[in-house]
Design a protein around this motif. Sequence first.
Motif, PDB file in Angstrom:
ATOM      1  N   TYR A 169      48.374  -8.104   1.533  1.00  0.00           N
ATOM      2  CA  TYR A 169      49.002  -6.786   1.388  1.00  0.00           C
ATOM      3  C   TYR A 169      48.423  -6.040   0.181  1.00  0.00           C
ATOM      4  O   TYR A 169      48.080  -4.853   0.276  1.00  0.00           O
TER       5      TYR A 169
ATOM      6  N   LYS B 185      46.522  -5.797   6.579  1.00  0.00           N
ATOM      7  CA  LYS B 185      47.795  -5.932   7.282  1.00  0.00           C
ATOM      8  C   LYS B 185      48.277  -7.376   7.259  1.00  0.00           C
ATOM      9  O   LYS B 185      47.550  -8.297   7.651  1.00  0.00           O
ATOM     10  N   VAL B 186      49.514  -7.565   6.823  1.00  0.00           N
ATOM     11  CA  VAL B 186      50.114  -8.898   6.776  1.00  0.00           C
ATOM     12  C   VAL B 186      50.258  -9.453   8.193  1.00  0.00           C
ATOM     13  O   VAL B 186      50.558  -8.731   9.142  1.00  0.00           O
TER      14      VAL B 186
ATOM     15  N   THR C  87      58.253  -4.573   1.381  1.00  0.00           N
ATOM     16  CA  THR C  87      56.860  -4.816   1.044  1.00  0.00           C
ATOM     17  C   THR C  87      56.724  -6.243   0.533  1.00  0.00           C
ATOM     18  O   THR C  87      57.711  -6.948   0.345  1.00  0.00           O
TER      19      THR C  87
END
Length: 610
Positions: free
Chosen positions: A193, A198-199, A248
Amino acid sequence: MLILGISAFYHDSAAALVRDGQIVAAAQEERFTRKKHDPSFPTNAVAYCLEEAGCRMADIDHVVFYDKPILKFERLLETYLATVPRGFRSFRTAIPVWVKEKLFQKGMLRKKLGQIEGVKSWEGSLLFTEHHQSHAASAFFASPFKSAAVLTMDGVGEWCTTSLGHGRENKLDILREIRFPHSLGLLYSAFTYYTGFKVNSGEYKVMGLAPYGKPVYAQKILDNIIDLKDDGSFRLDQKYFNYCTGLTMTSPAFHELFDGEPRKPETPLTQREMDLAASVQVVTEEAVSRLARYAREVTGERHLCLAGGVALNCVANGKLLKESIYDDIWIQPAAGDAGGALGAALAVWHQYLGEERQTNGKDFMEGSYLGPAFEQSEVEKRLSDAGAIFDVVSDDDVISTTVDALAEEKAVGWMQGRMEFGPRALGGRSILGDPRSPTMQKTLNLKVKYRESFRPFAPSVRREDVSDWFDLDTDSPYMLLVAEVLESRRYTPNQDEKELFGIDLLNVPRSEVPAITHVDYSARVQTVHKETNPRYWDLLTAFKARTDCPVLVNTSFNVRGEPIVCTPEDAFHCFMGTEIERLVVGNCVMRKEDQPAHLKKDYKEEFELD
């Protein structure tokens, strides 16, 4: 006895069918719906498994889900309560979804299974395994070993993030666990991240980026973020993370520690991101190594099995193999959540029902070619319906025509036999190229895959030739081990090249096979075996006879953001949207210049690439 395993509702949903302990079929839902990492109930994957087995839902003895939703809900609720009021925003986002869809999954699963059969509800035996039990079962019960230490490492299941197990015959005992919020997978995802990826899908980009950097932040990570013990156990300082309480991965304290905000996606990469990637990679490798050493000490085993998302870190796997802690290591090719469907089914057969394992020195994955295949007549019909212009050639001409194209440095789409289960293309749904070409890596990345130029490509090599080209003399059929290109195959850099660093290293040829040699002289090797993929082995044999090189570039048959192709028409549409120059599906051969111009799709407009 038919057992259907299902994973769903998080990411990468899948289904797997086991008959009397043998794996009949397994596939990810994304391949059918064309939605990357599709988390929805795997209706299409289940239907495929039933078709492959020649049965109906009424014939299934047990359906098993890969985790326990109530335990996962318990973990979420306790986490939110422990972080009141900071976790309210995350709580407000997640709880309505749980109440509406996830908390009452037993009823939902029966309804979805019934719809496949055309009834209101499927009323057979419905079982649930724990998440890491599914991972561990997918690793050990599918492995070739009679007994082994078993490590599973991922983000999080219900509570467990890391487990140490001991498998013996049809028994699998979990001996140790590390629990949420302390997670090696979530640590790596935090850096994914923070570096702008993109996780849950960009972690392999971080791994690929790492060799361009230096691990200058590794000690800072060890001193501040992770307390890593000698036995591999660890704790994460939660003040640096936001995944428990927010939406997040990282917190302001994390940003302050590394002197800046997270990189915005799609913005230019800097040396800082490369150094961060190198640093978290080194820390991960050290943690995996310590865990493996402790597992050897506790179990006394000479073999190790791995699963969970962290087990897809092939660089860490390769270094672990080289340490010779174990005589051999086996990694589940579908190590992520998709493989949980298979592990759940195998766990029911061996642990719930107590059925014996019949090991014969080979694993049970059949090369991981467990997805759908298409008869030649069906290939021709589907391609014709898609508007393709093709020639139907003999088996020998399939090989010779493809070798001709590869030797001319053309990119070739190659779809043969059954689709692979797991994230790697293994010669069933692959894009192939000549590894000797100094421009092939850049061409495939920017003009075929439409992805970042730094991304490395993997080599496929005949098993009998692997040690002539790589520092590896063991099976690596699932592309999950990194090994170095032999020094005798490398080029010596000149003085100017030695002074380069970072992304400037990309354009320096480093070996006789520059298209698959990463900047640190490593390669993610796939050994190809005649027994499991004879046509692909024949292609490598013919390419060796033509060029004296038994290696091919092998990357997944897809473009950025899309799943690997499943059907002949998927392959044709990808072919028409990229600069792949030849397409070979079964015995059908297509040249780009012969195809109708109005069918061409321009992917370039969808991606902004350097």
